[in-house]
Enzyme design. Structure first.
Site, PDB file in Angstrom:
ATOM      1  N   TYR A 160       0.508 -31.533 -12.418  1.00 31.67           N
ATOM      2  CA  TYR A 160      -0.174 -31.060 -13.625  1.00 31.67           C
ATOM      3  C   TYR A 160      -1.267 -32.070 -13.970  1.00 31.67           C
ATOM      4  O   TYR A 160      -1.960 -32.545 -13.076  1.00 31.67           O
ATOM      5  CB  TYR A 160       0.891 -30.861 -14.713  1.00 31.67           C
ATOM      6  CG  TYR A 160       0.423 -30.074 -15.889  1.00 31.67           C
ATOM      7  CD1 TYR A 160      -0.337 -28.908 -15.736  1.00 31.67           C
ATOM      8  CD2 TYR A 160       0.735 -30.482 -17.182  1.00 31.67           C
ATOM      9  CE1 TYR A 160      -0.786 -28.190 -16.825  1.00 31.67           C
ATOM     10  CE2 TYR A 160       0.296 -29.760 -18.288  1.00 31.67           C
ATOM     11  CZ  TYR A 160      -0.464 -28.624 -18.106  1.00 31.67           C
ATOM     12  OH  TYR A 160      -0.897 -27.929 -19.195  1.00 31.67           O
ATOM     13  N   LYS A 218      10.696  -4.258  -2.850  1.00 30.39           N
ATOM     14  CA  LYS A 218       9.674  -4.490  -1.817  1.00 30.39           C
ATOM     15  C   LYS A 218       9.395  -5.990  -1.706  1.00 30.39           C
ATOM     16  O   LYS A 218       9.213  -6.521  -0.608  1.00 30.39           O
ATOM     17  CB  LYS A 218       8.384  -3.730  -2.159  1.00 30.39           C
ATOM     18  CG  LYS A 218       8.548  -2.216  -2.189  1.00 30.39           C
ATOM     19  CD  LYS A 218       8.495  -1.593  -0.812  1.00 30.39           C
ATOM     20  CE  LYS A 218       8.765  -0.097  -0.881  1.00 30.39           C
ATOM     21  NZ  LYS A 218       8.736   0.583   0.393  1.00 30.39           N
ATOM     22  N   ALA A 271       2.786  17.226   0.973  1.00 32.07           N
ATOM     23  CA  ALA A 271       1.366  17.103   1.303  1.00 32.07           C
ATOM     24  C   ALA A 271       0.755  16.056   0.391  1.00 32.07           C
ATOM     25  O   ALA A 271      -0.361  16.197  -0.099  1.00 32.07           O
ATOM     26  CB  ALA A 271       0.669  18.455   1.135  1.00 32.07           C
ATOM     27  N   ALA A 316       0.864  11.556  -0.616  1.00 30.66           N
ATOM     28  CA  ALA A 316       0.388  10.288  -0.061  1.00 30.66           C
ATOM     29  C   ALA A 316       0.922  10.066   1.351  1.00 30.66           C
ATOM     30  O   ALA A 316       0.157   9.880   2.308  1.00 30.66           O
ATOM     31  CB  ALA A 316       0.857   9.151  -0.977  1.00 30.66           C
ATOM     32  N   ALA A 317       2.242  10.074   1.486  1.00 28.22           N
ATOM     33  CA  ALA A 317       2.855   9.753   2.776  1.00 28.22           C
ATOM     34  C   ALA A 317       2.537  10.818   3.813  1.00 28.22           C
ATOM     35  O   ALA A 317       2.163  10.510   4.956  1.00 28.22           O
ATOM     36  CB  ALA A 317       4.359   9.605   2.594  1.00 28.22           C
ATOM     37  N   ASN A 349      13.350   9.700  -0.072  1.00 30.69           N
ATOM     38  CA  ASN A 349      14.298   8.710  -0.587  1.00 30.69           C
ATOM     39  C   ASN A 349      14.590   8.957  -2.066  1.00 30.69           C
ATOM     40  O   ASN A 349      13.693   9.337  -2.802  1.00 30.69           O
ATOM     41  CB  ASN A 349      13.705   7.301  -0.445  1.00 30.69           C
ATOM     42  CG  ASN A 349      13.695   6.849   0.996  1.00 30.69           C
ATOM     43  OD1 ASN A 349      14.695   6.885   1.679  1.00 30.69           O
ATOM     44  ND2 ASN A 349      12.520   6.438   1.463  1.00 30.69           N
ATOM     45  N   ASN A 377      11.474   4.256   7.891  1.00 24.08           N
ATOM     46  CA  ASN A 377      11.153   3.745   6.559  1.00 24.08           C
ATOM     47  C   ASN A 377      10.093   2.667   6.707  1.00 24.08           C
ATOM     48  O   ASN A 377      10.142   1.857   7.647  1.00 24.08           O
ATOM     49  CB  ASN A 377      12.428   3.160   5.916  1.00 24.08           C
ATOM     50  CG  ASN A 377      12.230   2.845   4.445  1.00 24.08           C
ATOM     51  OD1 ASN A 377      11.347   2.070   4.074  1.00 24.08           O
ATOM     52  ND2 ASN A 377      13.036   3.441   3.597  1.00 24.08           N
TER      53      ASN A 377
END
Ligand SMILES: NC(=O)C1=CN([C@@H]2O[C@H](COP(=O)(O)OP(=O)(O)OC[C@H]3O[C@@H](n4cnc5c(N)ncnc54)[C@H](OP(=O)(O)O)[C@@H]3O)[C@@H](O)[C@H]2O)C=CC1
Ligand SMILES: CC(=O)C(=O)O
Ligand SMILES: [Mg+2]
Length: 414
Positions: free
Chosen positions: A39, A94, A195, A197-198, A286, A317
């Site tokens: 610091y 994640k 139909a 994002a993925a 999922n 996945n």
């Protein structure tokens, strides 16, 4: 879900400390001398260095190994638009996977934004803090514009995991499953339920790998996407098929592949029975797949079945993608994740599945053998070889395609 499992899952998240991630210090901070370095006054030195040259942030701060997992909670898994705060367990999850599998420090950021523009503005303003940005669970079609504009406005890799992570892992699993079933992508009739994002990213990548557009039926909540439909956005228009099928059951007549990226229990057994011999069914929603795996197996014995879950064989996945892709991208300081890096990841995943699984994976699953075949089309996430294989392939591709700002790392393969 049983009451026991629900309680176990909630207890896991609550105890002994709420949540799944924390922060550790990477420098000693015990003495007055340490504090004067960490610091004031010592911290002023790196401040001056970074002000002089922003690249020094990679040298003197945690930026280079830090990824932000950012969501607005508009498409949390297959649970829907439950808002930013409800997405926090997934985003922490994640972050846990980034650290566990690739040693990357990741923090979750849940953004309350009234519009895509407000979301983009928020992310742009904080982007320089991080080495990369992993966008997560943002619904279509907003996700496409959000990702594109962020890629243009940020100097670090921005990667919408539900699009590209999913597409990379799906393509690798699909190519292997087709090989095992004796089919070719170029000839396969493919039905994609979902139909968003993925689904959009998966279909785009499969087409770039050789799938024929006229063999591909994309289905959303209103049925097959065809040119007679009103109000199709430009992303759905890409997948118009006027081959005649209008419903899931019609599209499934003679289909070789079903890919579910939609929601729970949307694939009835009669649709499975309508498929061609030796079909491939990826029910990837999922937490609950498009068809119950036991029901699917009882309905067709000649199928290859995959789900997005850890508790059945063949987990398709994006956990098999994002930790290792970011590892490779960060280590060569890639400006973005380009197509060559994605294809390199697909190939690396495919090849690893063809080698016998290592002992620690067999032990983790309490089994004797895992060999390339109908119940083993992709490596398992805890396969330690993934880091070397996928990060190495991604880093090499980034160097070769010119998006890397550093050379192929001397300490590779990991
Ligand atoms: N296994 C994996 O690695 C991954 C799995 N997924 C799963 O994919 C699913 C979609 O996620 P994502 O693409 O991010 O979300 P999006 O919100 O972008 O897309 C959802 C899509 O599902 C469609 N859909 C919803 N209900 C139905 C229905 N009854 N019949 C047909 N289509 C339907 C929607 O149709 P419409 O366009 O008409 O609204 C939309 O196209 C989720 O279940 C998620 O868990 C996602 C990423 C990775
Ligand atoms: C796996 C994942 O990212 C999803 O289901 O949204
Ligand atoms: Mg997701």
């Amino acid at each position: 879900m049983t009451i026991d499992f629900k309680k176990t899952a909630l207890d896991y998240h609550e105890f002994p400390t709420p949540g799944k991630i924390g922060i550790e210090l990477s420098k000693p901070a015990e003495t007055a001398a340490h504090l004067s370095l960490a610091y004031s006054p010592g911290v002023a030195e790196p401040v001056r260095e970074i002000a002089r040259d922003p690249e020094n942030a990679y040298r003197f701060t945690a930026k280079g190994n830090l990824v932000a997992v950012i969501s607005n909670g508009s498409a949390i898994l297959g649970l829907g638009n439950l808002g930013p705060l409800a997405s926090k367990p997934v985003m922490e999850g994640k972050a846990l996977l980034f650290k566990r599998f690739a040693g990357i420090n990741a923090v979750d950021i849940e953004v309350t934004a009234e519009s895509p523009a407000a979301f983009i503005d928020t992310v742009v303003r904080i982007a320089d803090t991080f080495g990369g940005i992993n966008l997560e669970d943002i619904k279509a079609p907003d996700c496409f514009e959000i990702e594109q504009l962020l890629i243009e406005q940020c100097s670090i890799p921005v990667f919408h995991d539900d699009q590209h992570g999913t597409a990379i892992v799906t393509a690798a699993g699909m190519l292997n499953a087709l090989e095992i079933q004796g089919k070719r992508l170029e000839e396969a009739r493919i039905v994609c339920l979902g139909a968003g994002a993925a689904a959009t990213a998966c279909m785009r990548l499969l087409i770039s790998l050789g799938a024929r557009k006229d063999n591909l039926y994309m289905i959303d909540s209103r049925g097959v996407i065809h040119s007679g439909r009103d109000g199709l956005n430009r992303y759905k228009q890409e997948f118009v098929n006027d081959g005649g099928a209008r419903t899931l059951l019609e599209a499934m007549q003679g289909a070789d592949v079903f890919l579910g990226l939609s929601g729970a229990n949307l694939l009835p057994p009669e649709a499975l029975l309508a498929m061609a011999p030796r079909p491939i069914v990826f029910a990837c929603s999922n937490p609950d797949p498009e068809i119950d795996p036991e029901l699917a197996k009882a309905t067709r014995q000649d199928l290859i079945l995959a789900t997005g879950r850890s508790d059945y064989p063949n987990q398709v996945n994006n956990v098999l993608g994002f930790p290792f892709i970011f590892r490779g991208a960060l280590d060569v300081r890639a400006r973005r994740v380009d197509e060559a890096m994605k294809i390199a990841a697909v190939e690396a995943l495919r090849q690893l599945a063809k080698e016998p699984a290592p002992a620690e994976v067999l032990k983790a699953f309490a089994i004797d053998r895992l060999q390339f075949g109908p119940d083993y089309i992709l490596p398992k996430p805890m396969d330690a070889r993934l880091l070397g294989a996928v990060a190495g392939a991604v880093a090499k591709a980034a160097v070769e395609s010119g998006v890397a700002r550093l050379p192929y790392p001397a300490h590779y393969p990991l």
